[in-house]
Structures are given as structure tokens and as C-alpha cells.
Design a protein around this motif. Structure first.
Motif, PDB file in Angstrom:
ATOM      1  N   THR A 107       0.845  -1.203   0.000  1.00 42.50           N
ATOM      2  CA  THR A 107       0.000   0.000   0.000  1.00 42.50           C
ATOM      3  C   THR A 107       0.880   1.252   0.000  1.00 42.50           C
ATOM      4  N   SER A 108       1.949   1.214   0.773  1.00 38.80           N
ATOM      5  CA  SER A 108       2.832   2.382   0.862  1.00 38.80           C
ATOM      6  C   SER A 108       3.473   2.696  -0.491  1.00 38.80           C
ATOM      7  N   LEU A 109       3.853   1.668  -1.236  1.00 41.90           N
ATOM      8  CA  LEU A 109       4.458   1.900  -2.558  1.00 41.90           C
ATOM      9  C   LEU A 109       3.464   2.551  -3.503  1.00 41.90           C
ATOM     10  N   ALA A 129      -4.383  -7.670  -0.124  1.00 48.56           N
ATOM     11  CA  ALA A 129      -4.098  -7.761   1.308  1.00 48.56           C
ATOM     12  C   ALA A 129      -3.100  -8.885   1.549  1.00 48.56           C
ATOM     13  N   GLY A 130      -2.082  -8.613   2.362  1.00 48.40           N
ATOM     14  CA  GLY A 130      -1.043  -9.613   2.593  1.00 48.40           C
ATOM     15  C   GLY A 130      -1.375 -10.623   3.677  1.00 48.40           C
ATOM     16  N   GLN A 131      -2.386 -10.330   4.476  1.00 45.32           N
ATOM     17  CA  GLN A 131      -2.713 -11.267   5.555  1.00 45.32           C
ATOM     18  C   GLN A 131      -3.159 -12.604   4.969  1.00 45.32           C
ATOM     19  N   GLU A 146      -2.444   1.558   7.661  1.00 44.16           N
ATOM     20  CA  GLU A 146      -3.304   0.447   8.090  1.00 44.16           C
ATOM     21  C   GLU A 146      -3.196  -0.732   7.134  1.00 44.16           C
ATOM     22  N   SER A 147      -3.339  -1.911   7.705  1.00 43.01           N
ATOM     23  CA  SER A 147      -3.309  -3.139   6.916  1.00 43.01           C
ATOM     24  C   SER A 147      -4.524  -3.172   5.981  1.00 43.01           C
ATOM     25  N   THR A 148      -4.292  -3.621   4.756  1.00 44.78           N
ATOM     26  CA  THR A 148      -5.370  -3.652   3.758  1.00 44.78           C
ATOM     27  C   THR A 148      -6.340  -4.801   4.042  1.00 44.78           C
TER      28      THR A 148
END
Ligand code: GTP
Length: 170
Positions: free
Chosen positions: A20-22, A63-65, A36-38
Motif C-alpha cells: 500500500t505504501s508503494l 491484502a497480505g494477511q 493500516e493493513s489492507t
């Protein structure tokens, strides 16, 4: 001459790797220390002008989770390019990145353009994954490789510019 090339790009990688930051750095020029986590996936668009074409980026930030892993094929199946992101301070995220590459090689579009991105390059003192390890793995698997920092903006525009160039050529 004005041509617009569309087609989805997808970002994959372990939670917290900086996907998300990229994309926020690229699209809005912003960085948040407490991003925040996606949940599920997020969609972004951005237009980038190359000499020969205007490329419209449609980016799915997944989302990476782990609990969202099964959703990923929906996003990578139609993708023209995939960016697999890991965090240079986490060997675990590098191992996860390799798993994503394997999954894409098995199930993704055979013409998929793939990038391996080593993010958080600003955290050199906490580095756990050598640049050479990423570079070597990318080379062996036919991926483009780049080290980035969403925080300092190092190589972020360059990354999306490279993706655009590769997609236009394909
Ligand atoms: P999920 O949505 O959970 O899959 O995570 P993600 O891969 O989208 O990571 P995200 O962009 O949410 O970043 C996770 C954390 O790492 C945040 O606190 C960011 O501020 C931080 N972060 C992301 N990129 C960088 C970077 O290049 N350098 C540093 N120092 N921190 C970063």
C-alpha cells in the motif's frame, strides 16, 4: 500520437511488506508511518506518460494477511503485470515472496510481466535479506528486480515507469 494502454497491475506480498505504501507514494506522493493493513484489496488508478504512449495504471493492492490469500487469483488472473513485494528487514517476507512467484508461475497468465521488489531499503541497519539474494532469485526466475523505499521514494517512480515500459513493449 496518443494511445492508452490499460490492463491491470497487481501487487502481492506478505503483510507489512509495504504494498500500500508503494502505491500511495506513486499515486499521491504520500507516506504514512502507521499505514493500516489492507482488508480484501484496494484499487488505485494513475496515468503515466511515456514518449510513445500514455499508460493508465489500474492497480490492485491485495491484502497480505494469510486469511485473504484465497482472494488473490481474482486479482492476478487478469493482470498484465505483477509486483511481488518483500521487506528487506524480514527473511520471512522474502520466503513469502518466493511462494507468490511460484504460484504466479503455476497459475498466472503465462505472459505476465513480473517484478520482484525489495522494499524498505531505507532500513539498511535492520537488513536481513542481502541485495544479492533478491537479485539472484530474480535472475534465476526471469523477473525484473528493484530495491525501493516507499518512505524516501527511492526507486518508486522508476519502478512504475519500468512496468509501464515493459507493458507497452509486450
Ligand atoms: P498489508 O496491507 O497488511 O498486506 O501490508 P502492506 O504490504 O500493504 O504494507 P503497508 O504499506 O501497510 O506497510 C506496512 C508498514 O511498513 C507501515 O507501517 C508502513 O509505514 C511501513 N513501510 C512501508 N514501506 C516502508 C519503507 O519503504 N520504509 C519504511 N521504513 N517503512 C515502510
Amino acid at each position: 500520437l496518443f494511445s492508452s494502454i490499460t490492463g491491470f497491475r497487481v501487487l502481492l506480498g506478505d503483510m507489512g511488506a509495504g504494498k500500500t505504501s508503494l502505491v500511495l507514494r506513486f499515486v499521491k506522493g504520500q507516506f504514512h508511518e502507521y499505514q493500516e493493513s489492507t482488508i480484501g484489496a484496494a484499487f488505485f488508478t494513475q496515468v503515466l506518460s511515456l514518449n510513445e504512449a500514455t499508460v493508465k495504471f489500474d492497480v490492485w493492492d491485495t491484502a497480505g494477511q494469510e486469511r485473504y490469500h484465497s482472494l488473490a487469483p481474482m486479482y492476478y488472473r487478469g493482470a498484465a503485470a505483477a509486483v511481488v513485494v518483500y521487506d528487506i528487514t524480514s527473511m520471512d517476507s522474502f520466503q513469502k515472496a518466493k511462494k507468490w512467484v511460484q504460484e504466479l508461475q503455476r497459475q498466472g497468465n503465462p505472459k505476465l510481466i513480473m517484478f520482484l521488489v525489495a522494499n524498505k531499503a531505507d532500513l539498511e541497519e535492520k537488513r536481513r535479506v542481502d541485495n544479492e539474494m533478491g537479485e539472484q532469485y530474480a535472475k534465476e526466475n526471469g523477473l525484473s528486480f528493484m530495491e525501493t523505499s516507499a518512505k524516501t521514494a527511492q526507486n518508486v517512480n522508476e519502478l512504475f515507469y519500468e512496468i509501464a515500459k515493459r507493458v507497452v513493449k509486450a
